[in-house]
Write a protein that holds these residues in place. Sequence first.
Motif, PDB file in Angstrom:
ATOM      1  N   GLY A 148       0.837  -1.191   0.000  1.00 29.21           N
ATOM      2  CA  GLY A 148       0.000   0.000   0.000  1.00 29.21           C
ATOM      3  C   GLY A 148       0.872   1.240   0.000  1.00 29.21           C
ATOM      4  N   PRO A 149       0.283   2.418   0.153  1.00 24.13           N
ATOM      5  CA  PRO A 149       1.053   3.672   0.179  1.00 24.13           C
ATOM      6  C   PRO A 149       2.115   3.649   1.278  1.00 24.13           C
ATOM      7  CG  PRO A 149      -1.303   4.114   0.093  1.00 24.13           C
ATOM      8  CD  PRO A 149      -1.155   2.645   0.319  1.00 24.13           C
ATOM      9  N   GLY A 150       3.292   4.174   0.937  1.00 23.16           N
ATOM     10  CA  GLY A 150       4.383   4.255   1.918  1.00 23.16           C
ATOM     11  C   GLY A 150       5.070   2.930   2.181  1.00 23.16           C
ATOM     12  N   GLU A 151       4.911   1.984   1.279  1.00 23.53           N
ATOM     13  CA  GLU A 151       5.536   0.671   1.492  1.00 23.53           C
ATOM     14  C   GLU A 151       6.485   0.328   0.324  1.00 23.53           C
ATOM     15  OE1 GLU A 151       2.636  -1.810   4.400  1.00 23.53           O
ATOM     16  OE2 GLU A 151       2.189  -1.957   2.254  1.00 23.53           O
ATOM     17  N   LEU A 152       7.441  -0.532   0.645  1.00 25.59           N
ATOM     18  CA  LEU A 152       8.453  -0.922  -0.352  1.00 25.59           C
ATOM     19  C   LEU A 152       8.602  -2.440  -0.404  1.00 25.59           C
ATOM     20  CD1 LEU A 152      11.457   1.422   0.647  1.00 25.59           C
ATOM     21  CD2 LEU A 152       9.892   1.785  -1.273  1.00 25.59           C
ATOM     22  N   ILE A 153       9.033  -2.919  -1.595  1.00 29.79           N
ATOM     23  CA  ILE A 153       9.508  -4.300  -1.712  1.00 29.79           C
ATOM     24  C   ILE A 153      10.984  -4.188  -2.129  1.00 29.79           C
ATOM     25  CG2 ILE A 153       9.301  -6.494  -2.956  1.00 29.79           C
ATOM     26  CD1 ILE A 153       6.354  -5.751  -3.486  1.00 29.79           C
ATOM     27  N   VAL A 154      11.867  -4.830  -1.392  1.00 31.88           N
ATOM     28  CA  VAL A 154      13.306  -4.729  -1.721  1.00 31.88           C
ATOM     29  C   VAL A 154      13.843  -6.116  -2.088  1.00 31.88           C
ATOM     30  CG1 VAL A 154      13.686  -2.751  -0.193  1.00 31.88           C
ATOM     31  CG2 VAL A 154      14.078  -5.066   0.674  1.00 31.88           C
ATOM     32  N   ASP A 155      14.984  -6.100  -2.793  1.00 30.24           N
ATOM     33  CA  ASP A 155      15.609  -7.366  -3.191  1.00 30.24           C
ATOM     34  C   ASP A 155      16.325  -7.994  -1.997  1.00 30.24           C
ATOM     35  OD1 ASP A 155      16.507  -9.153  -5.509  1.00 30.24           O
ATOM     36  OD2 ASP A 155      18.379  -8.689  -4.486  1.00 30.24           O
ATOM     37  N   ARG A 156      16.412  -9.325  -2.044  1.00 31.63           N
ATOM     38  CA  ARG A 156      17.069 -10.097  -0.978  1.00 31.63           C
ATOM     39  C   ARG A 156      18.511  -9.601  -0.736  1.00 31.63           C
ATOM     40  NH1 ARG A 156      20.648 -13.750  -0.918  1.00 31.63           N
ATOM     41  NH2 ARG A 156      20.735 -13.796  -3.179  1.00 31.63           N
ATOM     42  N   ALA A 157      19.245  -9.379  -1.864  1.00 31.11           N
ATOM     43  CA  ALA A 157      20.636  -8.941  -1.744  1.00 31.11           C
ATOM     44  C   ALA A 157      20.715  -7.547  -1.109  1.00 31.11           C
ATOM     45  CB  ALA A 157      21.304  -8.936  -3.115  1.00 31.11           C
ATOM     46  N   PHE A 158      19.759  -6.697  -1.492  1.00 25.80           N
ATOM     47  CA  PHE A 158      19.705  -5.336  -0.941  1.00 25.80           C
ATOM     48  C   PHE A 158      19.422  -5.392   0.560  1.00 25.80           C
ATOM     49  CE2 PHE A 158      17.452  -1.378   0.044  1.00 25.80           C
ATOM     50  CZ  PHE A 158      18.260  -0.438  -0.562  1.00 25.80           C
ATOM     51  N   ALA A 159      18.454  -6.240   0.926  1.00 28.31           N
ATOM     52  CA  ALA A 159      18.104  -6.390   2.341  1.00 28.31           C
ATOM     53  C   ALA A 159      19.290  -6.928   3.144  1.00 28.31           C
ATOM     54  CB  ALA A 159      16.907  -7.325   2.487  1.00 28.31           C
ATOM     55  N   ALA A 160      19.995  -7.905   2.537  1.00 24.91           N
ATOM     56  CA  ALA A 160      21.147  -8.491   3.243  1.00 24.91           C
ATOM     57  C   ALA A 160      22.275  -7.483   3.376  1.00 24.91           C
ATOM     58  CB  ALA A 160      21.616  -9.731   2.493  1.00 24.91           C
ATOM     59  N   LYS A 161      22.486  -6.717   2.298  1.00 24.78           N
ATOM     60  CA  LYS A 161      23.580  -5.737   2.295  1.00 24.78           C
ATOM     61  C   LYS A 161      23.402  -4.697   3.403  1.00 24.78           C
ATOM     62  CE  LYS A 161      24.266  -3.156  -1.507  1.00 24.78           C
ATOM     63  NZ  LYS A 161      24.644  -2.927  -2.915  1.00 24.78           N
TER      64      LYS A 161
END
Lengths: 234, 368
Positions: B133-146
């Motif tokens: 929804g508004p104000g939310e993100l989906i990030v990549d696994r590598a990005f999250a790990a980094k």
Amino acid sequence: MNDIRHCPMIETENLTKVYFNNSHPSVQAVKDISLKIGQGEIVLISGPNGSGKTTLLSMLGCLLNPHAGTIRICGRDVTALSQKELTEFRLRNIGFIFQNFRLLDSLTVMENVELPLVLAGIRRPVSRDRAAAALEELKMSHRANFYPNVLSGGEKQRVAIARALVNDPAVILADEPTGSLDSNAGQATVQLLREASRKRGKTVIIVSHDERIRHFADRVISMEDGRVKKEERP
Amino acid sequence: MIPVARRMIWREKARFFITAGGLGLTTMLMLFLLGVYEGVKRGSTGYVRECRADIWACESNSTNLLRSSSFMPASLGTEFQKADGVRSAAGILRILATTKIKGKPVTLFLFGFDPREPLGKPPRIIKGRAEIGPGELIVDRAFAAKFKLIPGDSIEIHGRSFRIAAVGEGMNAVVTQFVFTTLEDAQKLLGFPSVVSFHLLSLNPGATAETVIRDLKKSHPTLSFFTKKEFIRNNLDEMETGVLPIFWTIALLGGIIGAALIALMPYGSVLEKREDYALLKAIGARSRFLLFVILKQSLIGSVAGFMIGLALDAVLSPVLLKLVPGLSVVMTLRAVIVVFAAVLLIAGLGSWAPVRKLSRIFPMEVFR
């Protein structure tokens, strides 16, 4: 012996070899040598260092081309052969024995003896049987699966003789075969070469300083400065 | 047959293991590079492959997602939807946003998509929920790990706080990772509420992309249209232009080092065993036999090196991925075959110097 010498196994005419240094002739190692060596004859080539003995032996063994003159072995003019043909000719007709034995350390005694047969295209089990028979004849069967580094000098030379004989060549060339051996082993080596000549009709040419060999030879050729100085029958 | 080559190698075990070990490291480097390359390739095209679009529409002269800009009216989607053969259309907006995460400056490759549309959604979600929804993100696994981020964490972008709702896969292009938000939020960040970068079109059953594109080009001559396959190729080309020369240069250097290492083993053998080779020539070994002795030595060393490299790669790659989470390594059978072929080539090249040396050994040297 005389009847044998009527049919020359090796015949050279005006054989000459010059070594070059930077394209300029520097040493005339062998000068104008003409020889006839018969089948089954044992010839000792002696002389001081630098007299041209090894160069002559190399040419007779088809390892080195002369600059002038011809060499006929078994009736064939080997000076007219290509390198490929010479390799084949050596494989079939000439056996070599060296002062330092020149056994391949990485191969067993059996494999060292088997090697010329394998190079000649003879496959197992024939090659193995023939190598085993050669070792048996030279009383080295008990060492067949050993590596050369555990053998004595005399044993190594026996293996080298087995290797030289296994392909049943017409000519055996030996360079200082007793040079690295004690007197007993040296004596035994020369005796084996003599047997090869007498029993099998091999022509044996030995280059050596060893005076004891003179008595085994049918003829002694003394060289000096690249020429035959003297030929005698002991 | 007497295994002359194998015995010669085995006689010098230390040299053999040093050579094979060195080549093993080279092999590992090549396998790793190809794995990274495959990872980059898949990561940079994963979104295009999996977002269900059959046709990509963009601004003229724009050809790919990675390094070209495209802006066009969102309203074009309605026109595209009416075109023959088009089942649905959805706009996505791609913007570059700078931010700081845990004190480190980061440039985000931010994609805005409409969560209500079936087209344009990010690839596989592995943690959290895809319906953002508004104000939310989906990030990549590598990005999250980094950046050690988990669902529920917040990132501030252009002064606005965004909460991570999900972590996905297949959005890691190594040089950057894709981050997804709603189209509306992306448009707000850009400051243009009715702009998109690309329109994604899906087709009706039976319609072909080529035919639909031909018609769309007639009605919208100033725009570019690409089939999914073309767009994937464009992205690959773009990525390869920047990354591939670096990969190949490193792989080539690795290959040269490998060839030098392999050459050293038979070359050293020829130098040290000069009299043995002279003897072989003297007693009647043909050139072909000796050539095979050298080639076999190179080949045995190379294959052993390859096996060591394969084992090292299998063991060390997971460790390296843990240390550098931004990396994406994908090992394929094709890469293994390519590296094996390279190793065989190395064996051939590595034989050249020893064979040359061997040709200069004269049988007469046996008398030395």
